[in-house]
Design an enzyme around this catalytic site. Structure first.
Site, mmCIF file in Angstrom:
data_model
loop_
_atom_site.group_PDB
_atom_site.id
_atom_site.type_symbol
_atom_site.label_atom_id
_atom_site.label_comp_id
_atom_site.label_asym_id
_atom_site.label_seq_id
_atom_site.Cartn_x
_atom_site.Cartn_y
_atom_site.Cartn_z
ATOM 1 N N GLY A 267 -77.136 -31.172 -0.561
ATOM 2 C CA GLY A 267 -76.399 -30.982 -1.812
ATOM 3 C C GLY A 267 -76.442 -32.219 -2.701
ATOM 4 N N HIS A 384 -60.897 -54.975 -18.058
ATOM 5 C CA HIS A 384 -59.488 -55.007 -18.457
ATOM 6 C C HIS A 384 -58.627 -54.284 -17.434
ATOM 7 C CE1 HIS A 384 -60.671 -56.731 -22.287
ATOM 8 N NE2 HIS A 384 -61.725 -55.940 -22.180
ATOM 9 N N LYS A 512 -61.088 -29.611 5.766
ATOM 10 C CA LYS A 512 -61.214 -28.208 5.367
ATOM 11 C C LYS A 512 -60.443 -27.317 6.344
ATOM 12 C CE LYS A 512 -65.817 -28.559 3.259
ATOM 13 N NZ LYS A 512 -67.213 -28.178 3.369
HETATM 14 O O1 F6P Z 1 -68.111 -32.073 0.551
HETATM 15 C C1 F6P Z 1 -68.798 -31.383 1.514
HETATM 16 C C2 F6P Z 1 -69.857 -30.521 0.948
HETATM 17 O O2 F6P Z 1 -70.348 -29.775 2.002
HETATM 18 C C3 F6P Z 1 -70.964 -31.304 0.244
HETATM 19 O O3 F6P Z 1 -71.867 -31.870 1.064
HETATM 20 C C4 F6P Z 1 -71.526 -30.253 -0.644
HETATM 21 O O4 F6P Z 1 -72.328 -30.805 -1.611
HETATM 22 C C5 F6P Z 1 -70.246 -29.643 -1.162
HETATM 23 O O5 F6P Z 1 -69.375 -29.652 -0.057
HETATM 24 C C6 F6P Z 1 -70.365 -28.283 -1.770
HETATM 25 O O6 F6P Z 1 -70.898 -27.338 -0.894
HETATM 26 P P1 F6P Z 1 -71.509 -25.991 -1.424
HETATM 27 O O7 F6P Z 1 -72.705 -26.303 -2.244
HETATM 28 O O8 F6P Z 1 -71.842 -25.196 -0.208
HETATM 29 O O9 F6P Z 1 -70.443 -25.296 -2.252
#
Ligand code: F6P
Length: 551
Positions: A267, A384, A512
């Site tokens: 991602g 600042h 999560k």
């Molecule tokens: O923050 C964890 C994560 O899995 C990232 O690595 C990823 O980019 C993001 O959440 C969003 O995940 P998805 O593209 O599956 O919505």
């Protein structure tokens, strides 16, 4: 990584002044280098040629060259997820795609690129329109983490290249207030929506997508239109970038509007894929291609240049020197460019999500620390705010300054002052000001000896803070591509040295899971496994919660 060698090398460096290193006249030539789009001055780092050479030896000892080859060739270096890491292929020529991915997959990748390009053209020409036949005026991209930061940082960086007929917005945060603020500005009939989510299950993204869907379908114009089949609105105006095709379809998005996310592209490295659709809509196909070209040029530099002249390798090793030898725990990213204001946030994710780990690829506890805490802000604003601490606390905060020689605005004097401040800060952080210097200055300004001894300690600056200065001529799509790729590779090299898997992110999972449990507790499911603190916070929420809407 040979941590003993590193720490013993650092002994002299720990008590040395960076300024003294400039006694060697050629330092600026020896400690700077250029690529086609970027110039790096690292002479203000607390390091000598001999130490740097030893660091390069350490990189060679851990097999960095082989690791680079493995990454570019598509070995499954993301070992915990059994995946290749091939974002570099997305910006390479088609012949390289074929060689690395094989004929079939290369054709699929090309088709996805084509699909992005066609959507952009069709929106520009007005061939693709909203359900009432009006041209699109706005794009709303919904995604989070890696499905957000790359788009966000590039959108603001390249705002001077944007198609003025189309405004592109991004939404990530699940805070309904953020969504309300965005939707207030949008017309549901002329807004194209792109949902970006590899999994298409991410809580924040899915909630936002559902809320936007509801907003669109319940707008006054939809009600007045008396359409029988509301799903055609979503089919016409919505796109998704995902690898979970079934989930996208069941959300109601037309399967011709689904673009792929590859499992071999993480991602946070995905802006080069169809994830870049909102960006391409904003800046056009040519500029999107130029962004990829700039990144490709950096890839070639990284792959083929001797480590001593290799910008990502040098930056990575300096980072390791600061983190593990000199034991500085943070890294400040200070772009002196309003257009790069989103870069610190973007790099927080790429760096800390990639390398913020404490076990090796084989699962052994590491005996060294890894990613620094990354933070930052656009200059001069940071001056600042938090830069007081950088100048006068006892913490040394290594810094990357990033600046463009040419500005974009008509306010030439402003740009000159901006650049001057950037150069001045790196100088001030390195030079500092001794007690004796402060006393002499105060004496010259006519202070009494009593006042001088009272004030002088407050006005001294520790100095000796190392920094890099990255200079570009002008922030263009190519330069931006090179800059993003530079940091991607730097982070990769550091991951190799630290022996972590830079491409997974298991650390975000526990939050999560607990988020789901707390949500159940908020719905009345008693959960005694939660701490008394969390249970009491939930009780407080339940007793007092009144989510108000300004709409
Ligand atoms: O923050 C964890 C994560 O899995 C990232 O690595 C990823 O980019 C993001 O959440 C969003 O995940 P998805 O593209 O599956 O919505």
């Amino acid at each position: 990584m040979n941590i003993q060698k590193l720490t013993s090398l650092a002994k002299t460096a720990k008590t040395r002044s960076i300024v003294s290193l400039f006694d060697k006249k050629e330092r600026i030539n020896d400690f700077s280098l250029s690529t086609s789009h970027l110039y790096l001055d690292y002479s203000k780092q607390n390091i000598t040629e001999i130490e740097l050479a030893q660091l390069i030896d350490i990189a060679q000892e851990v097999g960095l060259s082989e690791s680079i080859t493995k990454q570019f060739d598509g070995d499954k270096i993301n070992s915990t997820e059994g995946r290749s890491v091939l974002h570099t292929v997305l910006r390479a020529p088609q012949s390289v795609k074929q060689q690395i991915l094989g004929e079939t997959l290369a054709v699929e990748v090309e088709a996805a690129e084509q699909q992005v390009a066609e959507i952009v053209e069709d929106v520009q020409k007005g061939v693709l329109t909203g359900y009432t036949g009006q041209r699109f005026t706005d794009v709303l991209a919904i995604g989070i983490g890696g499905s957000y930061y790359g788009v966000k940082v590039s959108l603001s960086a390249l705002e001077h290249y944007r198609d003025l007929a189309l405004s592109v917005h991004v939404i990530a945060n699940v805070d309904g207030g953020a969504l309300e603020e965005k939707l207030k500005k949008l017309n549901s009939e002329t807004t194209l929506v792109v949902v970006i989510s590899k999994t298409f299950t991410t809580q924040e993204t899915m909630l936002n997508a559902k809320a936007v869907k509801q907003w669109m379908l319940s707008s006054e114009s939809v009600e007045n239109s008396k359409l029988n089949n509301l799903s055609q609105i979503i089919e016409k105006q919505w796109f998704a970038v995902s690898s979970n095709i079934e989930a996208v379809k069941s959300f109601g998005i037309n399967d011709k509007h689904i673009l792929p996310m590859w499992d071999w592209v993480g991602g946070r490295f995905s802006i080069w894929s169809a994830v870049g659709l909102p960006l391409a809509l904003a800046i056009g196909n040519d500029n999107f291609n130029k962004l990829k070209q700039g990144a490709y040029e950096m890839d070639m530099h990284f792959k083929t240049t001797d480590f001593k002249q290799n910008m990502p390798v040098i930056m990575a090793m300096l980072g390791i020197w600061n983190r593990n030898a000199l034991e500085y725990p943070t890294l400040a990213i200070l772009p002196y460019a309003h257009s790069l204001r989103a870069l610190p946030g973007y790099l927080q994710q790429t760096d800390m999500e990639s390398n913020g780990k404490s076990v090796s690829k084989s699962g052994d506890k590491l005996s060294w620390l890894t990613a620094p805490v990354v933070f930052g802000q656009e200059g001069t604003n940071g001056q600042h705010a938090f830069m007081q601490l950088m100048h006068q606390s006892d913490d040394i905060i290594p810094t990357d300054f990033i600046v463009a020689i040419k500005g974009r605005s008509q306010y030439i004097e402003n740009h000159k002052v901006l650049v001057a401040n950037c150069f001045a800060q790196s100088e001030a952080l390195m030079q500092g000001k001794t007690l004796a210097q402060v006393k002499a200055e105060l004496l010259e300004s006519g202070y009494t000896l009593k006042e001088i001894s009272r004030l002088a300690p407050h006005k001294t600056m520790k100095g000796n803070t190392p920094s890099n200065t990255l200079v570009m001529e002008l922030l263009t799509p190519e330069t931006m591509g090179a800059l993003l790729a530079l940091y991607e590779h730097k982070i990769f090299v550091q991951g190799v040295l630290w022996q972590v898997n830079s491409f997974d992110q298991w650390g975000v999972e526990l939050g999560k899971q607990l988020g789901t449990r707390i949500l159940s507790a908020m719905d009345g499911v008693k959960d005694d496994s939660l701490s008394a603190s969390s249970q009491s916070l939930v009780a407080k929420f339940l007793a007092r919660s009144t989510v108000t809407s300004s709409a």
